[in-house]
Design a protein around this motif. Structure first.
Motif, short mmCIF file in Angstrom:
data_model
loop_
_atom_site.label_atom_id
_atom_site.label_comp_id
_atom_site.label_asym_id
_atom_site.label_seq_id
_atom_site.Cartn_x
_atom_site.Cartn_y
_atom_site.Cartn_z
N LEU A 35 -10.47 9.20 6.14
CA LEU A 35 -11.87 8.78 6.15
C LEU A 35 -12.20 7.99 4.89
O LEU A 35 -12.89 6.96 4.94
N ILE A 36 -11.69 8.45 3.76
CA ILE A 36 -11.92 7.74 2.50
C ILE A 36 -11.27 6.36 2.52
O ILE A 36 -11.83 5.39 1.98
N GLU A 94 0.83 -1.21 0.00
CA GLU A 94 0.00 0.00 0.00
C GLU A 94 0.87 1.26 0.00
O GLU A 94 0.52 2.29 0.58
N THR A 95 1.99 1.20 -0.70
CA THR A 95 2.91 2.32 -0.73
C THR A 95 2.19 3.63 -1.07
O THR A 95 1.51 3.73 -2.10
N SER A 96 2.31 4.61 -0.19
CA SER A 96 1.77 5.97 -0.41
C SER A 96 0.28 5.99 -0.73
O SER A 96 -0.20 6.95 -1.34
N ILE A 97 -0.46 4.98 -0.29
CA ILE A 97 -1.89 4.96 -0.63
C ILE A 97 -2.63 6.12 0.03
O ILE A 97 -3.61 6.64 -0.52
N GLY A 98 -2.17 6.55 1.21
CA GLY A 98 -2.77 7.72 1.84
C GLY A 98 -2.55 8.98 1.02
O GLY A 98 -3.43 9.85 0.93
N GLY A 139 -12.53 0.58 2.37
CA GLY A 139 -12.17 -0.74 2.88
C GLY A 139 -10.69 -0.97 3.00
O GLY A 139 -10.24 -2.10 3.23
N ILE A 140 -9.88 0.09 2.89
CA ILE A 140 -8.43 -0.04 2.98
C ILE A 140 -7.98 0.06 4.43
O ILE A 140 -6.93 -0.47 4.81
N ARG A 141 -8.74 0.75 5.26
CA ARG A 141 -8.52 0.82 6.70
C ARG A 141 -9.77 0.36 7.42
O ARG A 141 -10.89 0.59 6.93
N THR A 142 -9.61 -0.28 8.57
CA THR A 142 -10.77 -0.66 9.37
C THR A 142 -11.29 0.56 10.13
O THR A 142 -10.58 1.56 10.31
N GLU A 143 -12.53 0.47 10.62
CA GLU A 143 -13.07 1.56 11.42
C GLU A 143 -12.24 1.77 12.68
O GLU A 143 -12.01 2.90 13.11
N GLU A 153 -8.84 5.17 15.95
CA GLU A 153 -7.67 5.30 16.81
C GLU A 153 -6.63 6.24 16.21
O GLU A 153 -5.87 6.90 16.94
N GLY A 154 -6.60 6.35 14.90
CA GLY A 154 -5.66 7.25 14.24
C GLY A 154 -6.00 8.72 14.39
O GLY A 154 -5.15 9.59 14.16
N LEU A 155 -7.24 9.02 14.78
CA LEU A 155 -7.64 10.43 14.94
C LEU A 155 -6.88 11.13 16.06
O LEU A 155 -6.73 12.35 16.05
N ALA A 156 -6.42 10.36 17.04
CA ALA A 156 -5.77 10.96 18.21
C ALA A 156 -4.52 11.74 17.85
O ALA A 156 -4.20 12.75 18.48
N GLY A 157 -3.79 11.31 16.83
CA GLY A 157 -2.55 11.97 16.48
C GLY A 157 -2.75 13.44 16.15
O GLY A 157 -2.07 14.32 16.70
N GLY A 158 -3.68 13.73 15.26
CA GLY A 158 -3.94 15.11 14.88
C GLY A 158 -4.52 15.92 16.03
O GLY A 158 -4.17 17.10 16.22
N LEU A 159 -5.40 15.31 16.81
CA LEU A 159 -6.00 16.02 17.94
C LEU A 159 -4.95 16.38 18.99
O LEU A 159 -4.96 17.48 19.53
#
Length: 593
Positions: free
Chosen positions: A330-331, A279-283, A336-340, A345-351
């Motif tokens: 979110l996309i 998934e290189t650079s998929i984000g 379906g590339i990331r689970t809910e 859990e990844g939201l915490a970094g930006g917050l």
């Protein structure tokens, strides 16, 4: 009769297009092994005055200055008969050519060895061309159409991928200078994939070692992203020539980056040759494709027209880049590339970054956006204090996008950010009418009511207050709270290096270590009587303390040993996690409406 009129109109337009004087470029790569390209530009039908030829100082999608002229040398200019012309230099970025006969052939050698979203790279693996970093241009002739011929290395099996219109025989066309400079090119022996969506082609040129099955799996994820984003805005834009191309270069000689353009994007990564594609650079792919709506067509008025000679400052980047960043991950969950769980859990970094950053006391999101010319890959040699003054408009805007989405979902009428973005698309993107911050506020008032829009903008956009995330997360079944309650902290990260503690940044304003007068140049010898040379991390010492405890720190400042008493604080980091409350509320937020 209607068909006859259409035929006549089309013929007249075609005649006018071909009647225009065309600027002709050619580039070749015989000395690619040493990162050189040879460029020639032919100008004809020129006015009888000095021709001003320049290299750009900015690049579409970048907001800071970049001195591309530094990589240009061996400059020569001749007239229509091959006679060499006089060249003078009024500034470091420009060449003035006088005494011509209406024709000027301008030639130079370009050194190019950085493969990313801004610069160019030429070697025997590829010719990776960002146009402002590669090609000079002439003032007063920006309106003229351009044809460019790529003299590619057939011995290296090179092919050409770009959003430029192909004319055949490796010649491509742009209607004017801006489109030309906004059209990056990847020339390499790359993988190719394409798929039709709503009558338009989505193409991918992928330069990296990979098996066909790896490329197929990767492209399937790219298309899942494309379709999920189309659902946000309700439709794809009308791409020029009905095509959009991902120019993906994942090679060890490239640098990690992503850059949007009108009908294409560059995504680069320094992936080792033997590393699986995965998934290189998929984000980054997700982020850049959202830009075909938000930035490329939903475009800030402050970036119109884009200035290739000076830095471009915009107060709308919290929306243009930040809301794009909100949708990036979110996309991935919707596709379906990331689970809910991974997404939440990844939201915490930006917050954590925004909540705990002292920069909010100095600048609002609008003012953080104004800082882009200083931070968007800009270069400086003097130390700065951004740890205390600057919050990335990408992240700041992302957490505000999250807050607006959840806030809208708490209003009556089944509101959400997707439908608001559809409205913004209809008002400003599809019409390509540039917007201001006040326009976005007015559109939000149209969608959710004037009182709601005024409060949101006055508190969170024009000021630096933080939304009530506790309440917002609770409404969608997400727990939000301290990650390490009761854990003692110095408030600034300290790394142990060669037996002493080194601050990883300037001391964070108002942190315990800041209040104690310890700075980034100091070397911490011991904490609480324990020498840092005897432990692996500062946490090994702080685990024996609690917030509010006092601890003695011994440190060295330019050869003089000093002592400070520090009152420890509490670890301020937050975490986000899925709670045991309503599953349906959470799914309705993360999944498409």
């Amino acid at each position: 009769m209607k068909k006859v009129l259409l035929t006549i109109t089309f013929t007249l337009i075609s005649f006018l297009l071909f009647a225009q004087t065309t600027t002709k470029y050619k580039i070749s790569f015989d000395n690619a092994v040493h990162h050189e390209a040879e460029v020639s530009i032919t100008y004809t039908n020129l006015e009888k005055k000095v021709l001003e030829v320049r290299m750009s100082r900015t690049s579409p999608g970048r907001y800071a200055l970049h001195e591309f002229a530094k990589n240009v040398y061996g400059v020569k200019a001749t007239d229509g008969n091959g006679n060499e012309l006089e060249i003078t230099r009024p500034d470091p970025h420009q060449w003035n050519i006088s005494g011509h006969d209406g024709t000027v052939v301008f030639e130079y050698t370009l050194f190019a060895n950085r493969g990313d979203g801004t610069y160019s790279q030429v070697d025997e693996t590829h010719a990776h061309l960002n146009m402002p970093a590669t090609f000079a241009w002439a003032r007063d002739y920006e309106h003229r159409p351009i044809e460019i011929e790529f003299d590619i290395r057939e011995d290296l099996n090179w092919k050409i991928a770009t959003q430029l219109k192909p004319l055949g025989d490796n010649i491509f066309y742009a209607g004017d200078l801006y489109y030309f400079l906004d059209s990056p090119v990847e020339i390499a022996d790359f993988h190719e994939r394409q798929e039709s969506v709503d009558g338009q082609l989505i193409k991918m040129a992928l330069h990296t070692p990979a098996t066909d099955s790896e490329v197929d799996e990767y492209f399937a994820k790219v298309m899942a992203i494309v379709n999920a984003q189309r659902d946000v805005f309700g439709e794809l834009p009308e791409f020029d020539y009905d095509e959009y191309v991902f120019l993906n270069c994942f090679m060890p000689n490239a640098s990690g980056d992503g850059m949007e353009h009108r009908n294409s994007t560059i995504v680069t990564n320094s992936k080792p040759l033997d590393e699986p594609l995965g998934e290189t650079s998929i984000g980054t792919v997700s982020h850049e494709f959202i830009h075909v709506w938000n930035v490329e067509r939903i475009r800030p008025a402050s970036l119109e027209p884009f200035d290739f000679e000076e830095a471009n400052m915009s107060g709308e980047l919290w929306f243009a880049e930040g809301f794009t960043s909100y949708y990036t991950n979110l996309i991935l969950a919707r596709a379906g590339i990331r689970t809910e769980t991974e997404y939440v859990e990844g939201l915490a970094g930006g917050l954590n970054y925004v909540f705990n950053h002292p920069g909010r006391r100095y600048f609002s999101p609008v003012e953080m956006s104004y800082q882009a010319p200083f931070v968007d890959a800009a270069r400086s040699v003097d130390p700065v204090n951004r740890e205390n003054t600057f919050i990335s408009y990408y992240t700041y805007g992302s957490v505000l996008g999250l807050a607006l989405d959840l806030s809208l979902r708490n209003l009556d009428g089944d509101k959400n950010l997707d439908d608001f973005m559809k409205l913004v698309w209809q008002e400003f993107g599809k019409t390509e009418v540039p917007y201001t911050n006040r326009d976005i506020e007015a559109t939000l008032a149209q969608y959710a009511g004037k009182d709601f829009a005024t409060e949101f903008f006055s508190k969170y956009i024009f000021d630096s207050q933080m939304p009530d995330y506790d309440r917002l997360f609770e409404s969608v079944g997400v727990d939000f709270g301290k990650a390490n309650p009761g854990k003692a902290s110095l408030g600034t990260n300290v790394r142990i290096q060669n037996g002493v503690g080194i601050l990883t940044s300037n001391a964070i304003k108002d942190s315990p270590i800041y209040e104690a007068g310890i700075s980034g140049a100091d070397e911490i010898i011991s904490i609480g009587g324990i020498r840092l040379s005897t432990v692996e991390s500062v946490d090994d010492i702080l685990t024996n303390y609690k917030p509010g405890d006092e601890v003695e720190i011994v440190f060295d400042r330019w050869g003089e040993q000093k002592t400070a008493v520090v009152t420890l604080g509490e670890d301020q980091r937050y975490k986000t996690s899925i709670s045991n409350s309503s599953q349906s509320d959470r799914s309705s937020w993360i999944q498409a409406n």
